[in-house]
Design a protein around this motif. Structure first.
Motif, PDB file in Angstrom:
ATOM      1  N   THR A   1      -3.336   0.869  -9.242  1.00 30.31           N
ATOM      2  CA  THR A   1      -3.725  -0.208  -8.349  1.00 30.31           C
ATOM      3  C   THR A   1      -4.092  -1.445  -9.156  1.00 30.31           C
ATOM      4  O   THR A   1      -4.939  -1.401 -10.049  1.00 30.31           O
TER       5      THR A   1
ATOM      6  N   GLN B   1       0.868   5.705  -0.882  1.00 33.35           N
ATOM      7  CA  GLN B   1       0.074   6.897  -1.162  1.00 33.35           C
ATOM      8  C   GLN B   1       0.328   7.393  -2.586  1.00 33.35           C
ATOM      9  O   GLN B   1       1.402   7.145  -3.153  1.00 33.35           O
ATOM     10  N   PRO B   2      -0.633   8.094  -3.156  1.00 23.72           N
ATOM     11  CA  PRO B   2      -0.410   8.690  -4.482  1.00 23.72           C
ATOM     12  C   PRO B   2       0.854   9.547  -4.481  1.00 23.72           C
ATOM     13  O   PRO B   2       1.115  10.280  -3.523  1.00 23.72           O
TER      14      PRO B   2
ATOM     15  N   SER C   1      -3.391   4.447  -2.667  1.00 20.95           N
ATOM     16  CA  SER C   1      -4.543   5.082  -2.037  1.00 20.95           C
ATOM     17  C   SER C   1      -4.082   5.966  -0.896  1.00 20.95           C
ATOM     18  O   SER C   1      -3.096   5.668  -0.221  1.00 20.95           O
ATOM     19  N   SER C   2      -4.829   7.048  -0.670  1.00 20.86           N
ATOM     20  CA  SER C   2      -4.539   7.909   0.469  1.00 20.86           C
ATOM     21  C   SER C   2      -5.392   7.500   1.663  1.00 20.86           C
ATOM     22  O   SER C   2      -5.285   8.102   2.737  1.00 20.86           O
TER      23      SER C   2
ATOM     24  N   PRO D   1      -3.630   6.348  -8.242  1.00 22.36           N
ATOM     25  CA  PRO D   1      -4.641   5.354  -7.851  1.00 22.36           C
ATOM     26  C   PRO D   1      -4.963   4.374  -8.979  1.00 22.36           C
ATOM     27  O   PRO D   1      -5.227   3.193  -8.708  1.00 22.36           O
ATOM     28  N   GLU D   2      -4.907   4.814 -10.207  1.00 21.06           N
ATOM     29  CA  GLU D   2      -5.207   3.919 -11.335  1.00 21.06           C
ATOM     30  C   GLU D   2      -4.107   2.887 -11.598  1.00 21.06           C
ATOM     31  O   GLU D   2      -4.280   2.008 -12.439  1.00 21.06           O
TER      32      GLU D   2
ATOM     33  N   THR E   1      -1.424  -1.366  -4.193  1.00 18.37           N
ATOM     34  CA  THR E   1      -2.582  -0.517  -3.931  1.00 18.37           C
ATOM     35  C   THR E   1      -2.104   0.912  -3.707  1.00 18.37           C
ATOM     36  O   THR E   1      -1.269   1.150  -2.825  1.00 18.37           O
TER      37      THR E   1
ATOM     38  N   LEU F   1       0.848  -1.184   0.000  1.00 13.58           N
ATOM     39  CA  LEU F   1       0.000   0.000   0.000  1.00 13.58           C
ATOM     40  C   LEU F   1       0.887   1.238   0.000  1.00 13.58           C
ATOM     41  O   LEU F   1       1.795   1.349   0.838  1.00 13.58           O
TER      42      LEU F   1
END
Length: 115
Positions: free
Chosen positions: A91, A13-14, A114-115, A88-89, A112, A11
C-alpha cells in the motif's frame, strides 16, 4: 510541457493484482530509462523497479522481486508496472519517474491492499 500521468491504482484484496500505467509526453520517452517509486504514509519514497531504454535491462527492489514486472512500450510512450500477489505492505502512492537525470515525476496513483 512534460507530463507523466499514472493510472491503474485502486483498492485490491491481498493476493490480488493491478497493472499501473504511466503515459509520457513532452520529452523523448524512448531515449530514457524509467523507474517506478512508491511512498507509503510516514515513510520515505522507495525505488521499486527500473527499466532501460529498450527494456532489456530491468531491476527490482528485493521486496517486490518475483511479484512485480516493469515493462515499457516506446511506441505508445507508456511505462507499466504489473503487480501480482499484492500484500498490505505494498500500500502506497506509486510514481513514475524518468527523463534526463530522472528529473520528471508523475502525480502518483494510490494503491491500497486491504481486505
Amino acid at each position: 510541457q512534460v507530463q507523466l500521468v499514472e493510472s491503474g491504482g485502486g483498492l485490491v484484496q491481498p493476493g490480488g493484482s493491478l497493472r499501473l500505467s504511466c503515459v509520457a509526453s513532452g520529452f523523448t520517452f524512448s531515449s530514457f530509462a524509467m523507474r517506478w517509486y512508491r511512498q507509503a504514509p510516514g515513510k520515505e519514497r522507495e525505488l521499486v523497479a527500473g527499466i532501460s531504454v529498450a527494456g532489456g535491462i530491468v531491476n527490482y527492489a528485493d521486496s517486490v522481486k518475483g511479484r512485480f514486472t516493469i515493462s515499457r512500450d516506446n511506441a505508445k510512450n507508456t511505462l507499466y508496472l504489473q503487480m501480482n500477489s499484492l500484500k498490505p505492505e505494498d500500500t502506497a502512492v506509486y510514481y513514475c519517474n524518468g527523463g534526463g537525470a530522472y528529473k520528471y515525476w508523475g502525480q502518483g496513483t494510490q494503491v491500497t491492499v486491504s481486505s
